[in-house]
Enzyme design. Structure first.
Site, PDB file in Angstrom:
ATOM      1  N   TYR A 199       0.909  -1.147   0.268  1.00 37.36           N
ATOM      2  CA  TYR A 199       0.191   0.275   0.035  1.00 37.36           C
ATOM      3  C   TYR A 199       0.843   1.155   0.083  1.00 37.36           C
ATOM      4  O   TYR A 199       1.706   1.226   1.167  1.00 37.36           O
ATOM      5  CB  TYR A 199      -1.006   0.139   1.703  1.00 37.36           C
ATOM      6  CG  TYR A 199      -1.730   1.387   1.115  1.00 37.36           C
ATOM      7  CD1 TYR A 199      -2.813   1.157   0.253  1.00 37.36           C
ATOM      8  CD2 TYR A 199      -1.507   2.061   2.622  1.00 37.36           C
ATOM      9  CE1 TYR A 199      -3.511   2.360   0.442  1.00 37.36           C
ATOM     10  CE2 TYR A 199      -3.083   3.734   2.505  1.00 37.36           C
ATOM     11  CZ  TYR A 199      -3.143   3.053   1.416  1.00 37.36           C
ATOM     12  OH  TYR A 199      -4.344   4.708   1.354  1.00 37.36           O
ATOM     13  N   HIS A 248      -4.629   4.976  -2.424  1.00 41.35           N
ATOM     14  CA  HIS A 248      -6.261   5.822  -2.892  1.00 41.35           C
ATOM     15  C   HIS A 248      -5.213   7.054  -3.861  1.00 41.35           C
ATOM     16  O   HIS A 248      -3.981   7.761  -3.245  1.00 41.35           O
ATOM     17  CB  HIS A 248      -6.263   6.265  -1.492  1.00 41.35           C
ATOM     18  CG  HIS A 248      -7.486   5.184  -0.897  1.00 41.35           C
ATOM     19  ND1 HIS A 248      -6.218   4.571  -0.256  1.00 41.35           N
ATOM     20  CD2 HIS A 248      -8.299   4.666  -0.901  1.00 41.35           C
ATOM     21  CE1 HIS A 248      -7.676   3.665   0.657  1.00 41.35           C
ATOM     22  NE2 HIS A 248      -8.434   3.627   0.443  1.00 41.35           N
TER      23      HIS A 248
END
Length: 175
Positions: free
Chosen positions: A87, A131
């Site tokens: 991530y 994101h």
């Protein structure tokens, strides 16, 4: 054409983490709390968390963690299969140095680290995700066109105190 720069990578440590705060403050519309910085330092993994230097000066940074992939109750995934992902928490390049291949080199270095360690410490990693704020079309184009990330679902109200507060999940399957 803008000249590409020779960059070097270096570890993020307790001695230099304040430089990461400065890069993040200059690059992002959100501020990160102390626990973010403590966690990055505690990981002690230069392969996933690093500064980009030009002529000895920090001009960017990338911070990545390994996290479990939540098991979807409707999926046919076997319960005994541990699955995780990389991530990308932050990737920032100071404005004066953008467009010179530095972000590309930082992402390439994360993917190279994965390739070198996919059979040992990263053997459970299946994908890489991040994101991106819905209004940040430059970042979406960067990840999708240069690295083959796929724009996934929109997450409403992901960010606080910035507008728009929504983001997309971008991901790339690694195996």
């Amino acid at each position: 054409m803008v000249k590409k720069l020779e960059i070097e990578f270096g570890a993020i440590t307790a001695d230099n983490v304040e430089q990461l705060r400065k890069v993040n403050a200059a690059c992002f519309p959100v501020s990160y709390n102390d626990s973010f910085y403590k966690d990055v330092v505690a990981r002690k993994n230069e392969g996933l968390n690093k500064f980009a230097y030009v002529n000895g000066f920090v001009i960017g940074a990338v911070c990545t963690r390994v996290e479990p992939i939540p098991v979807d109750a409707s999926s046919s995934e076997s319960g005994g299969d541990e699955r995780s992902r990389l991530y990308i928490m932050t990737l920032g390049v100071l404005a004066a140095y953008r467009g010179r291949g530095i972000g590309t080199k930082m992402i390439a270095s994360i993917l190279e680290y994965y390739e070198q360690h996919k059979d040992d410490e990263l053997s459970t990693v299946k994908e890489i995700t991040l994101h991106v704020q819905t209004s940040n079309t430059d970042a979406m184009n960067f990840y999708t066109s240069r690295f083959g990330f796929v724009k996934g679902e929109m997450v409403e109200n992901y960010y606080r105190r910035i507008d728009p507060p929504h983001c997309y999940i971008l991901s790339k399957q690694l195996r």
